[in-house]
Design a protein around this motif. Structure first.
Motif, PDB file in Angstrom:
ATOM      1  N   ASP A   1       0.793  -1.262   0.096  1.00  0.00           N
ATOM      2  CA  ASP A   1      -0.047   0.103   0.012  1.00  0.00           C
ATOM      3  C   ASP A   1       0.773   1.303  -0.069  1.00  0.00           C
ATOM      4  OD1 ASP A   1      -2.119  -1.642   0.141  1.00  0.00           O
ATOM      5  OD2 ASP A   1      -2.947  -1.169   1.949  1.00  0.00           O
ATOM      6  N   SER A   2       1.997   1.322   0.729  1.00  0.00           N
ATOM      7  CA  SER A   2       2.777   2.363   0.798  1.00  0.00           C
ATOM      8  C   SER A   2       3.422   2.754  -0.811  1.00  0.00           C
ATOM      9  CB  SER A   2       4.087   2.201   1.945  1.00  0.00           C
ATOM     10  OG  SER A   2       3.518   2.171   3.131  1.00  0.00           O
ATOM     11  N   LEU A   3       3.724   1.757  -1.314  1.00  0.00           N
ATOM     12  CA  LEU A   3       4.289   1.832  -2.826  1.00  0.00           C
ATOM     13  C   LEU A   3       3.320   2.387  -3.714  1.00  0.00           C
ATOM     14  CD1 LEU A   3       6.035  -1.580  -3.081  1.00  0.00           C
ATOM     15  CD2 LEU A   3       7.388   0.630  -2.894  1.00  0.00           C
ATOM     16  N   LEU A   4       1.908   1.876  -3.494  1.00  0.00           N
ATOM     17  CA  LEU A   4       0.895   2.460  -4.323  1.00  0.00           C
ATOM     18  C   LEU A   4       0.475   3.896  -4.137  1.00  0.00           C
ATOM     19  CD1 LEU A   4      -1.559  -0.569  -4.329  1.00  0.00           C
ATOM     20  CD2 LEU A   4      -0.093   0.130  -6.050  1.00  0.00           C
ATOM     21  N   VAL A   5       0.696   4.410  -2.653  1.00  0.00           N
ATOM     22  CA  VAL A   5       0.366   5.742  -2.421  1.00  0.00           C
ATOM     23  C   VAL A   5       1.535   6.446  -3.104  1.00  0.00           C
ATOM     24  CG1 VAL A   5       0.451   7.560  -0.486  1.00  0.00           C
ATOM     25  CG2 VAL A   5      -0.930   5.275  -0.293  1.00  0.00           C
ATOM     26  N   ARG A   6       2.790   6.166  -3.042  1.00  0.00           N
ATOM     27  CA  ARG A   6       3.965   6.652  -3.613  1.00  0.00           C
ATOM     28  C   ARG A   6       3.762   7.287  -4.821  1.00  0.00           C
ATOM     29  NH1 ARG A   6       8.647   7.623  -0.736  1.00  0.00           N
ATOM     30  NH2 ARG A   6       8.828   7.082   1.467  1.00  0.00           N
ATOM     31  N   SER A   7       3.397   6.143  -5.723  1.00  0.00           N
ATOM     32  CA  SER A   7       2.952   5.923  -7.082  1.00  0.00           C
ATOM     33  C   SER A   7       2.077   7.086  -7.371  1.00  0.00           C
ATOM     34  CB  SER A   7       2.505   4.643  -7.572  1.00  0.00           C
ATOM     35  OG  SER A   7       2.249   4.778  -9.175  1.00  0.00           O
ATOM     36  N   ALA A   8       0.786   7.159  -6.606  1.00  0.00           N
ATOM     37  CA  ALA A   8      -0.222   8.069  -6.725  1.00  0.00           C
ATOM     38  C   ALA A   8       0.324   9.470  -6.539  1.00  0.00           C
ATOM     39  CB  ALA A   8      -1.218   7.744  -5.936  1.00  0.00           C
ATOM     40  N   ILE A   9       1.007   9.814  -5.676  1.00  0.00           N
ATOM     41  CA  ILE A   9       1.473  11.003  -5.348  1.00  0.00           C
ATOM     42  C   ILE A   9       2.285  11.618  -6.497  1.00  0.00           C
ATOM     43  CG2 ILE A   9       3.119  12.432  -3.960  1.00  0.00           C
ATOM     44  CD1 ILE A   9       2.187  10.749  -1.583  1.00  0.00           C
ATOM     45  N   ALA A  10       3.440  10.677  -7.141  1.00  0.00           N
ATOM     46  CA  ALA A  10       4.112  11.018  -8.133  1.00  0.00           C
ATOM     47  C   ALA A  10       3.521  11.174  -9.306  1.00  0.00           C
ATOM     48  CB  ALA A  10       5.130   9.702  -8.502  1.00  0.00           C
ATOM     49  N   SER A  11       2.116  10.957  -9.603  1.00  0.00           N
ATOM     50  CA  SER A  11       1.287  11.035 -10.843  1.00  0.00           C
ATOM     51  C   SER A  11       0.538  12.326 -10.720  1.00  0.00           C
ATOM     52  CB  SER A  11       0.346   9.799 -10.958  1.00  0.00           C
ATOM     53  OG  SER A  11       1.146   8.712 -11.217  1.00  0.00           O
ATOM     54  N   GLY A  12       0.665  13.024  -9.504  1.00  0.00           N
ATOM     55  CA  GLY A  12      -0.013  14.391  -9.066  1.00  0.00           C
ATOM     56  C   GLY A  12      -0.778  14.306  -8.225  1.00  0.00           C
ATOM     57  N   VAL A  13      -1.331  13.167  -7.446  1.00  0.00           N
ATOM     58  CA  VAL A  13      -2.389  13.307  -6.397  1.00  0.00           C
ATOM     59  C   VAL A  13      -1.864  13.996  -5.236  1.00  0.00           C
ATOM     60  CG1 VAL A  13      -3.712  11.757  -5.079  1.00  0.00           C
ATOM     61  CG2 VAL A  13      -3.189  11.043  -7.378  1.00  0.00           C
ATOM     62  N   SER A  14      -2.791  14.791  -4.783  1.00  0.00           N
ATOM     63  CA  SER A  14      -2.640  15.516  -3.560  1.00  0.00           C
ATOM     64  C   SER A  14      -3.030  14.594  -2.256  1.00  0.00           C
ATOM     65  CB  SER A  14      -3.265  16.690  -3.255  1.00  0.00           C
ATOM     66  OG  SER A  14      -2.922  17.681  -4.245  1.00  0.00           O
ATOM     67  N   TYR A  15      -1.991  14.196  -1.407  1.00  0.00           N
ATOM     68  CA  TYR A  15      -2.330  13.321  -0.472  1.00  0.00           C
ATOM     69  C   TYR A  15      -2.381  13.823   1.103  1.00  0.00           C
ATOM     70  CZ  TYR A  15      -1.248   9.237   2.631  1.00  0.00           C
ATOM     71  OH  TYR A  15      -1.393   8.467   3.712  1.00  0.00           O
ATOM     72  N   LEU A  16      -3.480  13.470   1.990  1.00  0.00           N
ATOM     73  CA  LEU A  16      -3.656  13.817   3.310  1.00  0.00           C
ATOM     74  C   LEU A  16      -4.052  12.739   4.111  1.00  0.00           C
ATOM     75  CD1 LEU A  16      -3.786  16.520   5.113  1.00  0.00           C
ATOM     76  CD2 LEU A  16      -6.069  16.616   4.663  1.00  0.00           C
ATOM     77  N   ASP A  17      -2.849  12.548   4.990  1.00  0.00           N
ATOM     78  CA  ASP A  17      -3.107  11.365   5.941  1.00  0.00           C
ATOM     79  C   ASP A  17      -3.770  11.845   7.546  1.00  0.00           C
ATOM     80  OD1 ASP A  17      -1.223  12.502   7.340  1.00  0.00           O
ATOM     81  OD2 ASP A  17       0.323  10.803   7.047  1.00  0.00           O
ATOM     82  N   GLU A  18      -4.214  10.878   8.208  1.00  0.00           N
ATOM     83  CA  GLU A  18      -4.748  10.999   9.560  1.00  0.00           C
ATOM     84  C   GLU A  18      -6.082  12.069   9.320  1.00  0.00           C
ATOM     85  OE1 GLU A  18      -2.063  11.288  13.088  1.00  0.00           O
ATOM     86  OE2 GLU A  18      -0.558  12.263  11.393  1.00  0.00           O
ATOM     87  N   ALA A  19      -6.802  11.734   8.161  1.00  0.00           N
ATOM     88  CA  ALA A  19      -7.838  12.640   7.880  1.00  0.00           C
ATOM     89  C   ALA A  19      -8.950  11.606   7.668  1.00  0.00           C
ATOM     90  CB  ALA A  19      -7.737  13.544   6.820  1.00  0.00           C
ATOM     91  N   THR A  20     -10.221  11.705   8.866  1.00  0.00           N
ATOM     92  CA  THR A  20     -11.292  10.638   8.656  1.00  0.00           C
ATOM     93  C   THR A  20     -12.412  11.304   8.146  1.00  0.00           C
ATOM     94  OG1 THR A  20     -10.512   9.494  10.693  1.00  0.00           O
ATOM     95  CG2 THR A  20     -12.637   9.383   9.935  1.00  0.00           C
ATOM     96  N   GLY A  21     -12.757  11.014   6.833  1.00  0.00           N
ATOM     97  CA  GLY A  21     -13.700  11.670   6.069  1.00  0.00           C
ATOM     98  C   GLY A  21     -15.060  10.905   6.327  1.00  0.00           C
ATOM     99  N   LYS A  22     -16.027  11.903   6.158  1.00  0.00           N
ATOM    100  CA  LYS A  22     -17.723  11.535   6.233  1.00  0.00           C
ATOM    101  C   LYS A  22     -18.399  12.356   5.004  1.00  0.00           C
ATOM    102  CE  LYS A  22     -21.524  11.623   9.410  1.00  0.00           C
ATOM    103  NZ  LYS A  22     -22.002  12.129  10.947  1.00  0.00           N
ATOM    104  N   LEU A  23     -19.142  11.639   4.317  1.00  0.00           N
ATOM    105  CA  LEU A  23     -20.024  12.204   3.144  1.00  0.00           C
ATOM    106  C   LEU A  23     -21.157  12.879   3.903  1.00  0.00           C
ATOM    107  CD1 LEU A  23     -20.173  12.316   0.075  1.00  0.00           C
ATOM    108  CD2 LEU A  23     -21.838  10.386   0.318  1.00  0.00           C
TER     109      LEU A  23
END
Length: 401
Positions: free
Chosen positions: A113-135
């Motif tokens: 999962d860490s590898l995939l997150v890094r790949s997403a960030i390298a592709s231009g995704v903005s990433y924010l951790d420790e964030a619990t979302g609710k629709l």
């Protein structure tokens, strides 16, 4: 492998995003990565910090490998120290067959999962951790709102499309009656742990050698065992809640299942810090809503046995991306129907195959009948395993099929 946020909560809440993806597992990461590569402004929210443990056997099957190859990520897993897989073993007290796997890898989810997150960030995704979302319940004409908590503060972020990919917890939409979740009467709970090889009994190492996936089936559940990177063993189990209650803990229940199956004893497992899941075999009443899509385990869960879960997650993410991109450009209620059709065609068929196979093994009487049939017709089991591991066709044009 640590992964740091690339955006602050204040910045994330201060703009309108094309897509907000909640959950940075394989489904969420691949959805986010594909959308960013297509030019969308994507925010990926994750409740934990990486690396973080996940309940999973850590098997990346041949189908997953092909999907990664299609997206230019073919070297991601083998270069991480993953162990190549070539054989699938079933261990029951009355039957212990072995089947050839067409390829694959064993890698802990914390690493993968860490590898995939890094790949997403390298592709231009903005990433924010420790964030619990609710629709948010309200649906605006041009966007949906996700409210998230981070470091004791509350924020609201707007997006033209929201993708819920946080797995079985479905925390972002669990409260929403629009996505009422049905749990099967025979649902199991999941349990997982990663153990250093030095702590594993010698006999169990011989019964579950490097390069194999061993599924030990006992009364009331099963345990998957596979050697992974850095001399580690990944154990992932599905157990009936009554068995956990009777044995007193997840670890004690796993010890019992291993013993019932005929594998080597490993009593020390009972004392380890196991990670559990909500009840498995659950499905939401629908997989999409107004400007909202569910993907991965959030869209529906069926127990895998040779890494199918990660294949379903990644293929789901790749298949959803073009539909989500179209929705971010111009929303149409017809996109909900399109996602449902694509999901059933690409994911559900393989899930039903797994469900039927595992139900046969979980029931002693039916399991013995299945064993007898497969002993007489060994190619039948080979065919099942080959079908769910078959190379995947391109999953990137679900909107146009």
């Amino acid at each position: 492998m640590n992964v740091d946020s690339t955006v602050t909560a204040e910045v994330a809440a201060g703009r309108l995003w094309d897509v907000v993806v909640v959950g940075a597992g394989p489904a969420g990461c691949m959805t986010a990565r594909e959308l960013a590569r297509a030019g969308c402004a994507v925010l990926l929210l994750e409740a934990k910090t990486f690396p973080r443990p996940k309940v999973c056997g850590g098997c990346i099957n041949h189908r997953t490998v092909e999907l990664l190859n299609q997206r230019g990520l073919g070297s991601l897993v083998p270069e991480s120290g993953a162990v190549a897989l070539h054989e699938f073993r079933i261990q029951l007290p009355y039957w212990a067959p072995r089947y050839r796997l067409p390829g694959g890898w064993s890698l802990t989810r914390a690493r993968f999962d860490s590898l995939l997150v890094r790949s997403a960030i390298a592709s231009g995704v903005s990433y924010l951790d420790e964030a619990t979302g609710k629709l948010d319940d309200a649906s605006e004409a041009d966007w949906r709102t996700v409210r998230f908590e981070r470091a004791g503060s509350s924020f609201a972020v707007r997006a033209r499309i929201v993708v819920c990919a946080e797995g079985l917890s479905r925390s972002s939409m669990r409260h929403d009656p629009e996505f009422d979740v049905h749990i099967s009467n025979d649902a199991f709970v999941g349990a997982g742990v990663v153990v250093d090889a030095t702590a594993v009994p010698k006999l169990l190492k011989e019964q579950a050698p490097a390069g194999t996936v061993t599924m030990a089936v006992g009364t009331g559940g099963y345990v998957g065992v596979a050697q992974a990177e850095l001399g580690q063993f990944s154990l992932g189990a599905a157990i009936r809640p009554a068995v956990v209650k009777r044995e007193g803990s997840l670890g004690a229940a796993v010890v019992r299942l291993l013993r019932d199956s005929g594998l080597a004893g490993f009593p020390e497992l009972a004392e380890l810090a196991w990670h559990g899941t909500p009840l498995l075999k659950s499905n939401p009443s629908q997989r999409s809503g107004s400007r909202v899509f569910l993907v991965g385990d959030a869209a529906g869960y069926v127990e895998p046995f040779t890494g199918e879960g990660m294949a379903w997650a990644i293929e789901g993410g790749l298949s959803l991306a073009p539909i989500a991109r179209a929705g971010a450009s111009r929303w149409s209620d017809d996109l909900q129907r399109q996602w449902n059709d694509v999901y059933h065609r690409r994911i559900r068929r393989s899930q039903w195959i797994c469900r039927g196979f595992l139900q046969a093994l979980h029931r002693p009487g039916l399991g013995r009948i299945t064993a007898a049939v497969f002993k007489r017709f060994p190619k039948a089991a080979d065919r099942i395993i080959a079908t769910i591991n078959q190379p995947a066709r391109s999953a990137g044009n679900g909107l146009h099929e």
